[in-house]
Design a protein around this motif. Structure first.
Motif, short mmCIF file in Angstrom:
data_model
loop_
_atom_site.label_atom_id
_atom_site.label_comp_id
_atom_site.label_asym_id
_atom_site.label_seq_id
_atom_site.Cartn_x
_atom_site.Cartn_y
_atom_site.Cartn_z
N ILE A 1 0.85 -1.19 0.00
CA ILE A 1 0.00 0.00 0.00
C ILE A 1 0.88 1.24 0.00
O ILE A 1 1.68 1.45 0.91
N ASP A 2 0.74 2.05 -1.06
CA ASP A 2 1.48 3.30 -1.16
C ASP A 2 0.58 4.52 -0.99
O ASP A 2 1.06 5.59 -0.61
N LEU A 3 -0.71 4.36 -1.32
CA LEU A 3 -1.64 5.50 -1.25
C LEU A 3 -3.02 5.02 -0.80
O LEU A 3 -3.60 4.13 -1.41
N ARG B 1 -0.05 4.98 8.00
CA ARG B 1 1.11 4.96 8.91
C ARG B 1 1.68 3.56 9.02
O ARG B 1 2.89 3.37 8.98
N GLU B 2 0.82 2.58 9.15
CA GLU B 2 1.25 1.18 9.28
C GLU B 2 2.04 0.70 8.06
O GLU B 2 3.00 -0.06 8.20
N TYR B 3 1.64 1.15 6.88
CA TYR B 3 2.26 0.68 5.65
C TYR B 3 3.24 1.67 5.03
O TYR B 3 3.72 1.45 3.92
N GLY B 4 3.51 2.77 5.72
CA GLY B 4 4.42 3.76 5.18
C GLY B 4 3.87 4.41 3.92
O GLY B 4 4.61 4.73 2.99
N ALA B 5 2.56 4.59 3.89
CA ALA B 5 1.87 5.11 2.70
C ALA B 5 1.47 6.57 2.90
O ALA B 5 1.58 7.13 3.99
N PRO C 1 2.45 11.43 5.04
CA PRO C 1 2.30 12.37 3.93
C PRO C 1 0.85 12.38 3.43
O PRO C 1 0.16 11.36 3.48
N HIS C 2 0.39 13.52 2.95
CA HIS C 2 -1.03 13.64 2.62
C HIS C 2 -1.26 14.55 1.41
O HIS C 2 -0.40 15.32 1.02
N GLU D 1 -7.54 7.50 -10.92
CA GLU D 1 -6.73 8.65 -11.36
C GLU D 1 -5.48 8.86 -10.52
O GLU D 1 -4.42 9.19 -11.05
N ILE D 2 -5.61 8.68 -9.21
CA ILE D 2 -4.46 8.93 -8.33
C ILE D 2 -3.70 7.65 -8.01
O ILE D 2 -2.74 7.68 -7.25
N ASP D 3 -4.15 6.53 -8.58
CA ASP D 3 -3.50 5.23 -8.39
C ASP D 3 -3.51 4.79 -6.93
O ASP D 3 -2.49 4.35 -6.38
N ALA D 4 -4.68 4.91 -6.28
CA ALA D 4 -4.83 4.50 -4.89
C ALA D 4 -4.74 2.98 -4.78
O ALA D 4 -5.23 2.26 -5.63
N ASP D 5 -4.12 2.52 -3.71
CA ASP D 5 -3.98 1.09 -3.45
C ASP D 5 -5.01 0.57 -2.46
O ASP D 5 -5.19 -0.64 -2.33
#
Length: 149
Positions: free
Chosen positions: A6-8, A31-35, A82-83, A110-114
């Motif tokens: 998970i990046d986003l 936070r858990e996944y560094g996303a 980050p947000h 569009e934003i490539d959410a995971d």
């Protein structure tokens, strides 16, 4: 167990209390996944109609959503996440396929959410609670994992 990449994390919001809770979950997952977390403020039918007819200025609506967005920024910063954020119309007088759920899924692509965290709101019919109809749609049609809170 499946490892999640998970990046986003996308969290659609409408200013309701349920949206605040969904933001908290989205930030925790990020936070858990560094996303990163992205809050999508979805405008309801009444607001969109008022903008399109000129009854209200779009800049005024942007100002009104700013306090909620500021709250998301403060909480994400406090968690070290980050947000980003954006605003979308959850209804259109010109395009029948525009629906709060479809807007959420289109933005996710569009934003490539995971991952998506969507507020599951009681059906109240109250103004501003545009996402009460979107949760089921997102759960049914999302290609990303979805958490409904």
């Amino acid at each position: 167990m499946t490892e999640l990449d998970i990046d986003l994390v996308l969290v659609p919001v409408d200013g309701s209390e349920e949206s605040h809770e969904a933001v908290d979950y989205a930030i925790a997952i990020a936070r858990e996944y560094g996303a990163r977390v992205h809050a999508l403020y979805v405008l309801d039918e009444d607001v969109v109609r008022a903008i399109e007819t000129g009854a209200v200025d779009e800049a005024d609506i942007a100002d009104d959503t700013e306090s909620f967005t500021d709250s998301v920024i403060e909480r994400a910063d406090a968690a070290g996440v980050p947000h980003g954020n954006s605003i979308a119309y959850g209804f259109s007088t010109k395009v029948k396929t525009v629906h709060p759920g479809s807007v959420v899924l289109d933005t996710a692509e569009e934003i490539d959410a995971d991952f998506i965290v969507v507020p599951r709101e009681p059906v109240t019919g109250g103004p501003g609670e545009v996402l009460e109809k979107a949760a089921e749609y997102v759960l049914l049609y999302a290609s990303q994992p979805v958490l409904s809170v």
